[in-house]
Design a protein around this motif. Structure first.
Motif, mmCIF file in Angstrom:
data_model
loop_
_atom_site.group_PDB
_atom_site.id
_atom_site.type_symbol
_atom_site.label_atom_id
_atom_site.label_comp_id
_atom_site.label_asym_id
_atom_site.label_seq_id
_atom_site.Cartn_x
_atom_site.Cartn_y
_atom_site.Cartn_z
ATOM 1 N N ARG A 1 3.159 5.762 -0.009
ATOM 2 C CA ARG A 1 1.879 5.123 -0.327
ATOM 3 C C ARG A 1 1.096 4.781 0.934
ATOM 4 O O ARG A 1 -0.135 4.876 0.948
ATOM 5 N N ARG B 1 1.165 6.518 3.732
ATOM 6 C CA ARG B 1 0.591 7.792 4.182
ATOM 7 C C ARG B 1 -0.622 8.159 3.340
ATOM 8 O O ARG B 1 -1.640 8.631 3.852
ATOM 9 N N LYS B 2 -0.530 7.936 2.041
ATOM 10 C CA LYS B 2 -1.636 8.236 1.137
ATOM 11 C C LYS B 2 -2.856 7.389 1.487
ATOM 12 O O LYS B 2 -3.979 7.898 1.546
ATOM 13 N N LEU B 3 -2.631 6.097 1.729
ATOM 14 C CA LEU B 3 -3.753 5.211 2.103
ATOM 15 C C LEU B 3 -4.382 5.634 3.426
ATOM 16 O O LEU B 3 -5.607 5.650 3.576
ATOM 17 N N LYS C 1 -4.457 8.565 4.699
ATOM 18 C CA LYS C 1 -5.170 9.817 4.482
ATOM 19 C C LYS C 1 -6.520 9.592 3.828
ATOM 20 O O LYS C 1 -7.484 10.290 4.097
ATOM 21 N N GLU C 2 -6.610 8.561 2.968
ATOM 22 C CA GLU C 2 -7.845 8.271 2.246
ATOM 23 C C GLU C 2 -8.854 7.493 3.081
ATOM 24 O O GLU C 2 -10.032 7.481 2.761
ATOM 25 N N GLU C 3 -8.388 6.814 4.145
ATOM 26 C CA GLU C 3 -9.306 6.016 4.963
ATOM 27 C C GLU C 3 -10.267 6.939 5.723
ATOM 28 O O GLU C 3 -9.841 7.933 6.303
ATOM 29 N N PRO C 4 -11.549 6.579 5.696
ATOM 30 C CA PRO C 4 -12.507 7.398 6.447
ATOM 31 C C PRO C 4 -12.277 7.268 7.950
ATOM 32 O O PRO C 4 -11.973 6.191 8.445
ATOM 33 N N ARG C 5 -12.378 8.375 8.616
ATOM 34 C CA ARG C 5 -12.217 8.360 10.080
ATOM 35 C C ARG C 5 -13.575 8.244 10.722
ATOM 36 O O ARG C 5 -14.501 8.941 10.383
#
Length: 61
Positions: A50, A52-54, A56-60
């Motif tokens: 979870r 890693r999933k979060l 990945k979803e965060e804007p860079r």
């Protein structure tokens, strides 16, 4: 001996699980592995997944 559900190293969870899940745990535990060890490993892996999933979803920016 700890008398509370929380001590310096751990916290106790008392949960109910469906019979099918409990049966699968018993079938899939490694030799000598306790149910507690199995559950802790499963929780650690789910937390990592979870996180890693979060990430990945965060804007860079």
């Amino acid at each position: 001996m700890a008398t509370k559900s929380i001590n310096a190293k751990s916290k106790r969870f008392d949960v109910r699980v469906p019979h099918q899940v409990a049966e699968s745990v018993e079938l899939l535990k490694s030799d000598g592995e306790s149910t507690g060890q199995f559950v802790v490993t499963a929780l650690e892996n789910e937390i990592k997944r979870r996180q890693r999933k979060l990430a990945k979803e965060e804007p860079r920016g």
